[in-house]
Design a protein around this motif. Sequence first.
Motif, mmCIF file in Angstrom:
data_model
loop_
_atom_site.group_PDB
_atom_site.id
_atom_site.type_symbol
_atom_site.label_atom_id
_atom_site.label_comp_id
_atom_site.label_asym_id
_atom_site.label_seq_id
_atom_site.Cartn_x
_atom_site.Cartn_y
_atom_site.Cartn_z
ATOM 1 N N ILE A 70 5.594 9.015 5.124
ATOM 2 C CA ILE A 70 6.011 10.413 5.146
ATOM 3 C C ILE A 70 7.482 10.549 4.765
ATOM 4 N N TYR A 91 1.888 6.541 7.955
ATOM 5 C CA TYR A 91 0.747 7.458 7.998
ATOM 6 C C TYR A 91 -0.492 6.753 7.480
ATOM 7 N N PHE A 92 -1.504 6.677 8.332
ATOM 8 C CA PHE A 92 -2.773 6.073 7.943
ATOM 9 C C PHE A 92 -3.629 7.144 7.304
ATOM 10 N N TYR A 130 0.347 5.837 3.613
ATOM 11 C CA TYR A 130 1.335 6.747 3.049
ATOM 12 C C TYR A 130 2.589 6.710 3.905
ATOM 13 N N SER A 177 2.875 5.778 -1.584
ATOM 14 C CA SER A 177 1.622 5.327 -0.978
ATOM 15 C C SER A 177 1.224 3.973 -1.545
#
Lengths: 399, 176
Positions: B81, B54-55, B79, B86
Amino acid sequence: MSVTDQGLLHRDKDTMTLNMGPQHPSTHGVFRVILEMDGEVVQTAEPEIGYLHTGIEKNSENKRYGHVIPMTDRLDYLNPPGNNLAFCLTTEKLLGVEIPERANVLRVIMCELSRIASHLVWLGTHALDIGAMTIFLYCWREREMILDLNEEISGVRMMTSYIRIGGVAKDATRPWLDGIRDFIEYFPAKVDEYERLLTKNPIWLDRTEGIGAFTREEAINWSFSGPALRASGVNWDIRKAQPYSGYDNYKFDIPVLNNGDIFDRYRVRVEEMRQSRIIIKQALESLPEGPYKTPDNKVSLPPRESLHTSMEALIHHFKLVSEGISVPVGETYVPIEGARGEVGFYIVSDGTNVPARVKLRAPSFMAIPGMCKMMEGCYIADVVGIIGSIDIVMGEVDR
Amino acid sequence: MTSEEIIEKVKAGLADAIQDTALPQGDAVIFVAPDSWHAVAEFLKNDADLKFDYFSDVRGVDYLLEEREPRFETVYQLYSIDHQHSIRVRVGIDEDNPSVPTVSDLWKGALYPEQELFDMFGINVEGHPTMERLIMPKDWEGFPLRKDYPLTTEAVTFSYNRDFKSDLVKSKPPTR
């Protein structure tokens, strides 16, 4: 420039370029999208933003930490306490201040009330865009109650600036707490009423089911967050994943659905309103006695009465009012779950009383390219529904 | 994984590319040169234990006033998921000809914030499909969030309504 110069008119192509916005009512602000149409079907959708740019990030670099908070209200103007909280948590992390338990609970109550208010605005306007007129006024009726509660506690109906660095602005008042108790008793029946109007309504289903669908992988790859991501089957809520402000003390569920279409985003948000009410109920029951802001007088003002008797308090008061808070050198980021998804401020401090860099991570801004990708292959009538279902707020997109 | 474990894992996987690491307030932070950033990004995304799918965001920072070398920095927030952890990646960028490779081929979500980097800081994102103004008008000059760009006010061009009650008002409308 003429229309031909801008490339809006193609005599050699079969498609038609259609300009939508920036003043189109369904864009809920000033968002423009240029649609390449093949008959009624959208071929490509190109977003155009920046009409509401107010330079808040640049302004923040020239203001003291405390003075930035009222500007954060104006970013996501439907969920101001969420922005306040994101900014304050990041500053407090740099300062290393402990927040009293009562302040944390008051913050949670404020944020969840505001989440309900924000979802009510979304539901009313989104349904109105698609053609369901009645629910708009119903949602406004309930939102008005939350705005009255805001006025009671902070003096302002929308831009509350209630959450401050080190705690909250003012202790809870009895009318406010009583008002919230009345509201959470009254509210569930109203959510059921909204659902009776929409959830099994065949027109609503025709307009929402299977339209604007994103798979789990697509939603993650396009950096969706919040309800739009959870409707695509991703179980990620920052309140559960990285709890802040004592969210780990409350029992609540995260609604997750799998189709990723407009209908699922609608159902996720409606369920979130119910869950927010459950959180508020628990927070009211567990509201502890104690101070509502940190006793550290380098961060929050000393009590007014102590200025008459304590020299130290007077000095702290003078320093805080004339100089503001000095934050140690560093950089950090704290994400929180706003009404639209992951909100967070990245703050760089150079050790002075003015931040060196403030950057908002805005969920609406991040979702816009994905939203336009979603429109490709849809009918033009569904574009309105897709924009509404992502729930963008232009204040935080353009900043 | 905890922040310490993330840093250990990244160091083990990419010993050459990592310039430095830090743990400010418990966050995992790594420092990377612009040349190796794309390779690092690929590793962070594809490694099974890290899996930063996840950007979250990218920001530009201008360290002009601190007289630090290099002057600019782009700070990426990623991040995972699945693993719920992170990382922050800080990429230092030189003042002359500032440029950084795009990662929008790995995360589509990077398209908009990378375009904003160009808009606000004049950092050229190599390989980005639309390197043009995003928030500012297309014909805007200068990069507003650089520290040498002054915070100014713009003259408001109101037209005067003639004051019929008195002809004493001699002032002219302000010129831009």
